[in-house]
Motif scaffolding. Sequence first.
Motif, PDB file in Angstrom:
ATOM      1  N   UNK A  79      -7.398  24.034 -25.768  1.00 20.09           N
ATOM      2  CA  UNK A  79      -6.644  23.868 -26.709  1.00 20.09           C
ATOM      3  C   UNK A  79      -6.712  21.965 -26.778  1.00 20.09           C
ATOM      4  N   UNK A  80      -7.084  21.752 -28.094  1.00 23.51           N
ATOM      5  CA  UNK A  80      -7.225  20.432 -28.141  1.00 23.51           C
ATOM      6  C   UNK A  80      -6.093  19.569 -27.985  1.00 23.51           C
ATOM      7  N   UNK A  81      -4.885  20.070 -28.269  1.00 25.30           N
ATOM      8  CA  UNK A  81      -3.716  19.232 -28.265  1.00 25.30           C
ATOM      9  C   UNK A  81      -2.701  19.887 -27.270  1.00 25.30           C
ATOM     10  N   UNK A  82      -1.667  19.284 -27.071  1.00 24.22           N
ATOM     11  CA  UNK A  82      -0.847  19.699 -25.757  1.00 24.22           C
ATOM     12  C   UNK A  82      -0.152  20.950 -26.005  1.00 24.22           C
ATOM     13  N   UNK A  83       0.328  21.046 -27.358  1.00 24.38           N
ATOM     14  CA  UNK A  83       0.745  22.313 -27.903  1.00 24.38           C
ATOM     15  C   UNK A  83       0.133  23.731 -27.480  1.00 24.38           C
ATOM     16  N   UNK A  84      -1.202  23.402 -27.920  1.00 19.70           N
ATOM     17  CA  UNK A  84      -2.121  24.795 -27.700  1.00 19.70           C
ATOM     18  C   UNK A  84      -2.117  24.841 -25.931  1.00 19.70           C
ATOM     19  N   UNK A  85      -2.100  23.759 -25.391  1.00 20.09           N
ATOM     20  CA  UNK A  85      -2.337  24.036 -23.886  1.00 20.09           C
ATOM     21  C   UNK A  85      -0.977  24.525 -23.250  1.00 20.09           C
ATOM     22  N   UNK A  86       0.154  24.326 -23.893  1.00 19.30           N
ATOM     23  CA  UNK A  86       1.449  24.887 -23.642  1.00 19.30           C
ATOM     24  C   UNK A  86       1.343  26.187 -23.680  1.00 19.30           C
TER      25      UNK A  86
END
Lengths: 497, 290
Positions: free
Chosen positions: A122-129
């Motif tokens: 996930x490129x951004x933290x939202x995707x990692x979350x």
Amino acid sequence: MIFSHPRTWSLSVKLPLTITAVVVGVAITVGMAIVVQERDRIRENLEEKALVIARGVAGVAYEAVLRSDYWGLYKSLQSMTAPTDPSDNSTSILGGMVLDTEGRVLAHLNPEANPVGMPLLGANPEQRKWLREVLEVNAPHIHISRNEKGGYVESIVPVQSEGSVVGVVVLHLSTQEIFTRTLAAAGIIFAIAIALAIIGSMLGAYISRRMIRPLNALASGMDTVGRGDFTRIIPVKPRDKDEIGQLVESFNRMTGELAGKKQLEQQLAMNEKLAALGRIAAGVAHEVNNPLGGMLNCLDILKKKPGDETLIERYLPLLERGLNRIQAIVQGLLVELRTDQADSFGDGGCVEDVKELIAAEIGDRPIQLLWSNQIDSSTCVSCGHLQQVAHNLLRNAVQAVGDKGTVAFRTQVSGGKLLIEVEDNGAGIPEEVLAHLFDPFFTTKSSGTGLGLWITYRLVSRMNGEIEVESEPGKGSLFRVKVPSKSVVLPALSGAA
Amino acid sequence: MTGLITRRRALALLGASMFAHPLRAAEEERPVRFGLTAVVVRENLQFFERWRHYLEQRIGRPVRFVQRRSYREIMGLLQTGEIDFAWICGYPYVQKREPEFLELMAVPVFMGEPLYSSYIIVHRDNPATSLSDLKGKVFAYSDPDSNSGYLVPRFLLASTGALPDNFYRLTFFTYNHAETVEAIANRVADGGAVDSYVWEFMAKTRPAVTERTKIILRSQKFGFPPLVTRSAADQELKRRMQAAILGMKEDIDGRSLLAELALDSFSPATPVLFDGIRAVAQRMSEGGKP
């Protein structure tokens, strides 16, 4: 019609409009309820579909993951998410993947961007979350989400066997299907609503025509009755036994009765006319017969003794008196004929002529004549008629006061009417006499013909006026004549007749 | 009614055969089982139905094609005698069997010679030009017993000095050459090894798939996957089957079937044809060092 106020619209417009509005309103309300329900059902179906597919993939995934059969896993994922209908390219599947417990790709519907064996980055933290949350799911889970590309259903099913989790299946299905299928359902429902509205308005038009036709007939019938014409009423045919039918029947009954009454009235009027004519004829016969009897007796006597000079001297005045009386009667009756002839018109000054005549009548008796003629010279009056009316009333007044008293004559123009009042302080008129005051040949005087007031009455009627009398025995009488000024102003009163 | 007649006829038939050639007749009715592996494209069921009919007419016995996922399963069926014939790969053929239970029956002639090779393919957009460029990538094998789809690509890699087991990030088996091509075309795998015959066959029948791939390496030529028979099978049956297979090029129906297989003919073969595979297998069993 469109721009007028609804209150002025015809029932034949309002009724169908009301029925159409009600039908459309009901159809739309029910339709909306169905559409909302249908949308929920479609959404549930979609969620179920997402869950079923994910479970199916998860079911075959366990073995494949253990055997590192990435190709088999990819094939399962692809075949289970392939559209049932190949021509259906709505691509309701937005994405699908199988991840291992570390978040690495085991299979992905977009293998080019998501290589097998690599972490699903996930490129951004939202995707990692999001990925952390997905990996923590330990039971089949489903929810609806939304991103910049639109809404989607996300189903997450862990790949497990007997408690050991080896990965997770994630599936994204577009919610576009909910929208398109709801729209299709709404289309059908609104088509039905429109069809119902058309049927409803046609029904409304039919019903209102049925209801309004008798009402229109009633209205035109009432119009005819209002004009007093009872001969051309066409009975309205009652169509139903409802309130309108009852109304129609009542109206028919009423007009029938009115027509009968009118006929009866006409018969009565004719009878009265004939009776009046008979009374006049009898009066004439009686009044002429009385002097005739005396005169014939005189002639008899004169024929028996032709040479007796004294008899001639004695009876000739009697004959003359009798003939004069007959002449007075006939002349009085001829007033009727004379009124049909053109009358002369002049200014109010012509009434002054009557003053001379009455003054002569009073002679040297101590009778006071109060004279107040307010008709100015610019007002045109029907001279002959007015003079005769004034003369008759004044003569009666002078006779009523006898040797001593007061007679008042007043005229004035007000409110488009010419008012003439003749008042005396004579004996007054008894109540039983008042009732027959204007009857022909009715008289309380021994030498009267009984035609004076009758003629006055006829003349006033000719001029479209009215005459009233107030009297109290012992105190005097007041005769009041009102004539429309129109009749005095227009010279064509009887000239046109 | 129908059941009764059928039963009566069945009894009559049974009686007749029992009295005439009891054992022989029962043998004649038993289907001949013929194993197929991923060396041919097996998806066209109608073709195999026609080929089955062709063979039934030539040998006078019912024929059934038997398919299994892996080569190893077909080899097992040959060993246990469940099937008498099979079209297998050269690699399983050269593997040691003690005692030997297989005989060569025929070898297909492809583009004028009974030989084929292994193609190393990548996706059309993949910049790789050699096996070395696929380091750390995902590689698709067809079958662990495949010559062109497993043995040869590992041999080719070993020839460069790399260790095949650590070289790729991931490897998997598709158990089907055609699916190896699909895996590359869909970019599930970065590279793969495929039977040259299957790739050429697909290039004609499913060009949309092969067009998304490109060949970066062609191996040396090896003996084409042979048709084998179980040594212990009925001699007369073996003779008839071999005659039918080899005779296909002689008649119209057979030629039409060969054309559909994209083959010239079937010809007799000798074990020498597979010496190349044998040598590679020997090298790989010794560690694959050049």
